[in-house]
Write an enzyme that holds these catalytic residues in place. Structure first.
Site, short mmCIF file in Angstrom:
data_model
loop_
_atom_site.label_atom_id
_atom_site.label_comp_id
_atom_site.label_asym_id
_atom_site.label_seq_id
_atom_site.Cartn_x
_atom_site.Cartn_y
_atom_site.Cartn_z
N ASN A 150 0.80 -1.23 0.00
CA ASN A 150 0.00 0.00 0.00
C ASN A 150 0.83 1.28 0.00
O ASN A 150 0.31 2.34 -0.27
CB ASN A 150 -0.94 0.01 1.21
CG ASN A 150 -0.25 -0.40 2.50
OD1 ASN A 150 0.36 -1.46 2.58
ND2 ASN A 150 -0.31 0.43 3.51
N HIS A 202 -14.00 -0.18 -0.02
CA HIS A 202 -13.78 1.26 -0.27
C HIS A 202 -12.52 1.56 -1.07
O HIS A 202 -12.27 2.71 -1.43
CB HIS A 202 -13.83 2.05 1.04
CG HIS A 202 -12.65 1.88 1.94
ND1 HIS A 202 -11.67 2.83 2.07
CD2 HIS A 202 -12.30 0.88 2.78
CE1 HIS A 202 -10.78 2.43 2.96
NE2 HIS A 202 -11.14 1.24 3.40
N CYS A 327 1.92 6.21 8.20
CA CYS A 327 2.02 7.43 8.98
C CYS A 327 0.73 8.23 8.82
O CYS A 327 0.65 9.17 8.06
CB CYS A 327 3.22 8.22 8.46
SG CYS A 327 3.48 9.76 9.26
N1 PLP Z 1 -4.55 -4.14 3.85
C1 PLP Z 1 -3.99 -3.21 3.06
C2 PLP Z 1 -2.87 -3.59 2.16
C3 PLP Z 1 -4.49 -1.90 3.06
O1 PLP Z 1 -3.93 -0.97 2.27
C4 PLP Z 1 -5.56 -1.58 3.92
C5 PLP Z 1 -6.06 -0.18 4.00
O2 PLP Z 1 -5.36 0.76 3.67
C6 PLP Z 1 -6.12 -2.60 4.72
C7 PLP Z 1 -5.58 -3.86 4.66
C8 PLP Z 1 -7.27 -2.32 5.63
O3 PLP Z 1 -8.46 -2.16 4.90
P1 PLP Z 1 -9.73 -1.42 5.56
O4 PLP Z 1 -9.45 0.03 5.54
O5 PLP Z 1 -10.88 -1.79 4.68
O6 PLP Z 1 -9.89 -1.99 6.92
#
Ligand code: PLP
Length: 385
Positions: A150, A202, A327
């Site tokens: 991410n 989302h 962060c």
């Molecule tokens: N896993 C990753 C790689 C993410 O980027 C995110 C959210 O940014 C999540 C899990 C968590 O998802 P949620 O916001 O739907 O709980």
């Protein structure tokens, strides 16, 4: 011009998905478990959603379990699998660059007596298959590897990892956090040997408060939430029918005209990286460029400036990006991912993430590039850290 470039944090809901959700909320608002017509109508939306999502993965609709978000899907996969198999082993494997939804779940299990191996990554954020092979043991219950990082958009060799895990220990299950990759890249759990796969609504132009977990047929997990026994007792709680319907329509739409959208996002990514390199001095692009990485995430460190300062300046021009994803306002610690790829210390807090969507245009990127090009050097004079 308002330019939203924080699509890895969340996305704008497709109008079609919002319309469908409004219909379910205002017209088909029954409880999917109710036996009367309104209940049956709501249940139909949930059933259609299951089929639509399963189709995007070439999976069976019986393998889709609805949750409230990516975090819940990750927790259910890991805690639920560990609980169901605690007599068979206490060893788990993951990577050093997972989202906190995984890292904190693993840390919780460590406190419960489980042993967790955290795989290193190279300077572009990729795990080593050799290290994975050497880490798998007789008592390894589960391996959890994210599909797309991410923060820097690194893609893991999921297909190769899946094959390797099954070769080294056919009893070990493979969980993939696909929250950032699903909808942007093609994922086939069956041919990739994935047993559990987490997705969030989302991030794919669906609503917040809904997600799903793909659970391969025959994979036993224990629920982490007890109640009225909805979804065959695997996840009690009245199904969020509007959210589920909206997420599924968004999932379907993400994969429509997929090749075209995918290539144009990669073109925009190349355009953005070239523009950053050509126009802003003393920067570093983190993570893989081109199709080696995700199509939508560009991480850039701007030497001498704090991410927060850049964010505020951009925000005042209606350009929205983020600092390294870990962060956030409620988690101000330095990013695990940026540290794991060995980013120089003085760039750790000077890194911003620009994350695009299928709606991003070249004009928007030009506005971002023009703004950075005109501001960065001046800001460096005033704010140099
Ligand atoms: N896993 C990753 C790689 C993410 O980027 C995110 C959210 O940014 C999540 C899990 C968590 O998802 P949620 O916001 O739907 O709980």
């Amino acid at each position: 011009m308002k330019v939203y470039l924080d699509n890895s944090a969340t996305t704008r809901v497709y109008p079609e998905a919002a319309e469908l959700m409004t219909k379910v909320m205002l017209e088909d608002y029954g409880n999917p478990s109710s036996m009367h017509r309104l209940g049956v109508d709501a249940e139909k939306h949930v059933k259609t959603a299951r089929e639509q999502i399963a189709a995007t993965l070439k999976a069976s609709e019986k393998e889709i379990l609805f949750t409230s978000c990516g975090t819940e899907s990750d927790n259910l996969a890991i805690l639920g699998y560990a609980a169901a198999h605690k007599r068979e082993g206490h060893h788990l494997i993951t990577t050093k660059i997972e989202h906190p939804a995984i890292l904190n779940t693993m840390a919780h299990l460590e406190k419960e007596g489980y042993e967790v191996t955290y795989l290193d990554v190279d300077h572009e954020g990729r795990i080593s298959l050799d290290e994975l092979r050497d880490s798998i043991r007789e008592d390894t219950l589960l391996v959890s590897i994210m599909h797309t990082n991410n923060e820097i958009g690194a893609l893991q060799p999921i297909e190769e990892a899946g094959a390797l895990i099954k070769k080294c220990n056919p009893k070990t299950v493979f969980h993939v956090d696909a929250v950032q990759g699903y909808g942007k890249l093609v994922i086939r759990p069956r041919s990739m040997n994935i047993d559990l796969l987490s997705v969030s609504g989302h991030k794919i132009h669906g609503p917040k408060g809904v997600g799903f977990l793909y659970i391969k047929k025959g994979t036993k997990i224990t629920p982490i939430c007890y109640g009225g026994g909805q979804q065959k007792g695997m996840r009690s709680g009245t199904e969020n029918a509007p959210g589920i319907a909206g997420m599924a329509l968004a999932a379907k739409m993400c994969y429509e005209n997929f090749q075209e959208k995918n290539s144009s996002m990669y073109e925009l990514k190349d355009y953005l990286i070239k523009g950053l390199k050509d126009r802003i001095t003393d920067i570093k692009i983190n993570g893989p460029q081109g199709s080696e990485g995700a199509p939508h995430i560009v991480s850039v460190s701007i030497r001498g400036l704090k991410a927060e300062t850049i964010l505020n300046m951009l925000s005042s021009k209606e350009i929205y990006v983020s600092a390294g994803s870990a962060c956030t306002s409620n988690n101000p610690h330095v990013s695990d991912t940026l540290q794991a790829i060995g980013l120089e210390r003085d760039l750790l807090e000077s890194t911003i993430r620009i994350s695009m969507s299928e709606f991003t245009t070249k004009e928007e990127l030009d506005y971002l590039l023009d703004t950075l090009a005109s501001q960065v050097d001046t800001m460096r004079k005033f704010y140099r850290r």
